[in-house]
Structures are given as C-alpha cells and as structure tokens.
Design a protein around this motif. Structure first.
Motif, PDB file in Angstrom:
ATOM      1  N   ARG A  14       0.355  -1.171   0.117  1.00 25.05           N
ATOM      2  CA  ARG A  14      -0.220  -0.297   0.067  1.00 25.05           C
ATOM      3  C   ARG A  14       0.731   0.467  -0.181  1.00 25.05           C
ATOM      4  NH1 ARG A  14      -5.074  -0.179  -1.948  1.00 25.05           N
ATOM      5  NH2 ARG A  14      -6.569  -2.035  -0.796  1.00 25.05           N
ATOM      6  N   ASN A  15       2.571   0.782   0.521  1.00 23.38           N
ATOM      7  CA  ASN A  15       2.966   2.324   0.092  1.00 23.38           C
ATOM      8  C   ASN A  15       3.476   2.936  -0.588  1.00 23.38           C
ATOM      9  OD1 ASN A  15       4.887   0.539   0.422  1.00 23.38           O
ATOM     10  ND2 ASN A  15       6.135   1.252   2.046  1.00 23.38           N
ATOM     11  N   TRP A  16       3.389   1.969  -2.034  1.00 23.16           N
ATOM     12  CA  TRP A  16       3.529   2.548  -3.031  1.00 23.16           C
ATOM     13  C   TRP A  16       2.502   3.397  -4.129  1.00 23.16           C
ATOM     14  CZ3 TRP A  16       5.891  -2.288  -6.150  1.00 23.16           C
ATOM     15  CH2 TRP A  16       6.898  -2.741  -5.273  1.00 23.16           C
ATOM     16  N   SER A  17       0.770   3.109  -3.550  1.00 23.63           N
ATOM     17  CA  SER A  17      -0.172   3.463  -4.018  1.00 23.63           C
ATOM     18  C   SER A  17      -0.196   5.127  -4.024  1.00 23.63           C
ATOM     19  CB  SER A  17      -1.178   3.619  -3.380  1.00 23.63           C
ATOM     20  OG  SER A  17      -1.674   3.748  -2.334  1.00 23.63           O
ATOM     21  N   ASP A  18      -0.993   5.579  -5.266  1.00 20.87           N
ATOM     22  CA  ASP A  18      -0.853   7.220  -5.109  1.00 20.87           C
ATOM     23  C   ASP A  18       0.430   7.830  -5.388  1.00 20.87           C
ATOM     24  OD1 ASP A  18      -3.710   6.962  -4.866  1.00 20.87           O
ATOM     25  OD2 ASP A  18      -3.972   7.665  -2.557  1.00 20.87           O
ATOM     26  N   GLN A  19       1.086   7.421  -6.930  1.00 23.05           N
ATOM     27  CA  GLN A  19       1.791   7.991  -7.397  1.00 23.05           C
ATOM     28  C   GLN A  19       2.360   7.796  -8.228  1.00 23.05           C
ATOM     29  OE1 GLN A  19       5.964   6.735  -5.920  1.00 23.05           O
ATOM     30  NE2 GLN A  19       5.021   4.821  -5.358  1.00 23.05           N
ATOM     31  N   GLU A  20       3.265   8.905  -9.267  1.00 21.11           N
ATOM     32  CA  GLU A  20       3.550   8.256 -10.774  1.00 21.11           C
ATOM     33  C   GLU A  20       5.059   8.640 -10.700  1.00 21.11           C
ATOM     34  OE1 GLU A  20       2.458  11.382 -14.414  1.00 21.11           O
ATOM     35  OE2 GLU A  20       1.004  11.245 -12.886  1.00 21.11           O
ATOM     36  N   ILE A  21       5.123   7.775 -11.458  1.00 19.96           N
ATOM     37  CA  ILE A  21       6.884   8.194 -11.930  1.00 19.96           C
ATOM     38  C   ILE A  21       7.278   8.429 -13.365  1.00 19.96           C
ATOM     39  CG2 ILE A  21       9.086   6.487 -11.502  1.00 19.96           C
ATOM     40  CD1 ILE A  21       6.982   4.804  -9.636  1.00 19.96           C
ATOM     41  N   GLN A  22       8.667   8.875 -13.016  1.00 20.26           N
ATOM     42  CA  GLN A  22       8.498   9.159 -14.845  1.00 20.26           C
ATOM     43  C   GLN A  22       9.923   9.145 -14.817  1.00 20.26           C
ATOM     44  OE1 GLN A  22       7.109  13.862 -15.721  1.00 20.26           O
ATOM     45  NE2 GLN A  22       5.158  12.477 -15.797  1.00 20.26           N
ATOM     46  N   THR A  23      10.798   8.646 -16.032  1.00 20.25           N
ATOM     47  CA  THR A  23      11.606   8.180 -15.792  1.00 20.25           C
ATOM     48  C   THR A  23      12.275   7.932 -17.395  1.00 20.25           C
ATOM     49  OG1 THR A  23      13.837   8.047 -15.592  1.00 20.25           O
ATOM     50  CG2 THR A  23      11.841   5.895 -15.781  1.00 20.25           C
ATOM     51  N   GLU A  24      13.910   7.829 -17.918  1.00 26.13           N
ATOM     52  CA  GLU A  24      13.606   7.634 -18.984  1.00 26.13           C
ATOM     53  C   GLU A  24      15.019   6.770 -19.356  1.00 26.13           C
ATOM     54  OE1 GLU A  24      15.657  10.042 -23.021  1.00 26.13           O
ATOM     55  OE2 GLU A  24      13.839  10.764 -22.391  1.00 26.13           O
ATOM     56  N   TYR A  25      15.267   5.880 -19.964  1.00 21.13           N
ATOM     57  CA  TYR A  25      16.406   4.879 -20.425  1.00 21.13           C
ATOM     58  C   TYR A  25      16.704   4.355 -21.563  1.00 21.13           C
ATOM     59  CZ  TYR A  25      19.164   1.190 -18.829  1.00 21.13           C
ATOM     60  OH  TYR A  25      20.385  -0.283 -18.901  1.00 21.13           O
ATOM     61  N   LYS A  26      17.614   4.664 -22.010  1.00 18.54           N
ATOM     62  CA  LYS A  26      17.793   3.940 -23.372  1.00 18.54           C
ATOM     63  C   LYS A  26      16.885   4.963 -24.686  1.00 18.54           C
ATOM     64  CE  LYS A  26      19.627  -0.571 -22.756  1.00 18.54           C
ATOM     65  NZ  LYS A  26      19.746  -2.309 -22.758  1.00 18.54           N
ATOM     66  N   GLY A  27      16.291   5.625 -23.994  1.00 16.21           N
ATOM     67  CA  GLY A  27      16.147   6.126 -25.431  1.00 16.21           C
ATOM     68  C   GLY A  27      14.305   6.356 -25.659  1.00 16.21           C
ATOM     69  N   ILE A  28      13.991   5.485 -24.086  1.00 16.95           N
ATOM     70  CA  ILE A  28      12.562   4.924 -23.845  1.00 16.95           C
ATOM     71  C   ILE A  28      12.089   6.411 -22.934  1.00 16.95           C
ATOM     72  CG2 ILE A  28      11.555   3.422 -23.199  1.00 16.95           C
ATOM     73  CD1 ILE A  28      12.887   2.694 -26.323  1.00 16.95           C
ATOM     74  N   THR A  37      -4.207  -0.574  -6.186  1.00 16.58           N
ATOM     75  CA  THR A  37      -3.955  -1.390  -6.982  1.00 16.58           C
ATOM     76  C   THR A  37      -3.483  -1.666  -8.354  1.00 16.58           C
ATOM     77  OG1 THR A  37      -5.971  -2.518  -6.860  1.00 16.58           O
ATOM     78  CG2 THR A  37      -4.377  -3.073  -4.916  1.00 16.58           C
ATOM     79  N   ASP A  38      -3.263  -0.207  -8.713  1.00 23.18           N
ATOM     80  CA  ASP A  38      -3.850  -0.065 -10.370  1.00 23.18           C
ATOM     81  C   ASP A  38      -2.829   0.226 -10.998  1.00 23.18           C
ATOM     82  OD1 ASP A  38      -6.569  -1.388 -11.060  1.00 23.18           O
ATOM     83  OD2 ASP A  38      -7.278   0.234 -10.243  1.00 23.18           O
ATOM     84  N   CYS A  39      -2.099  -0.302 -11.547  1.00 19.37           N
ATOM     85  CA  CYS A  39      -0.679   0.376 -12.394  1.00 19.37           C
ATOM     86  C   CYS A  39      -0.907   0.385 -13.693  1.00 19.37           C
ATOM     87  CB  CYS A  39       0.352  -0.555 -11.948  1.00 19.37           C
ATOM     88  SG  CYS A  39       2.292   0.360 -12.548  1.00 19.37           S
TER      89      CYS A  39
END
Length: 56
Positions: A14-28, A37-39
């Motif tokens: 539950r401590n992972w819920s309600d967050q947004e992560i933005q990153t880039e790796y190898k041009g993606i 619990t939806d991802c």
C-alpha cells in the motif's frame, strides 16, 4: 512505438499507491501511474521498448 500496459500491484504494498514516476532509459520514456492497486505503465520510443519493459 508506444506501449500501454495495465497491471495490478500486490495489495500488501500500500505504501506504493497514489504516485507517478517518470523516467527515461535507453531513449525510452517511461511513465508509471499507481492508484491503489492499479498500475498503468506507458512506454514510448523507437527502439529498446521490449528491453526497458523487462527491466521495469
């Protein structure tokens, strides 16, 4: 190439819920949105999408 993947997080994480992560790796660019619990994972780029998906 654009990928959108719907997943479920385990209920006890539950401590992972309600967050947004933005990153880039190898041009993606990767955008991960977690709500309860939806991802939803959005991947966008020309090459290496499959490799980045496996890493995540």
């Amino acid at each position: 190439m654009k990928w959108m993947i719907n997943m479920k997080a385990k209920d006890y994480v539950r401590n992972w819920s309600d967050q947004e992560i933005q990153t880039e790796y190898k041009g993606i660019s990767a955008n991960i949105k977690i709500k309860d619990t939806d991802c939803v994972l959005f991947l966008e780029g020309d090459e290496n999408v499959k490799d980045v998906f496996r890493l995540i």
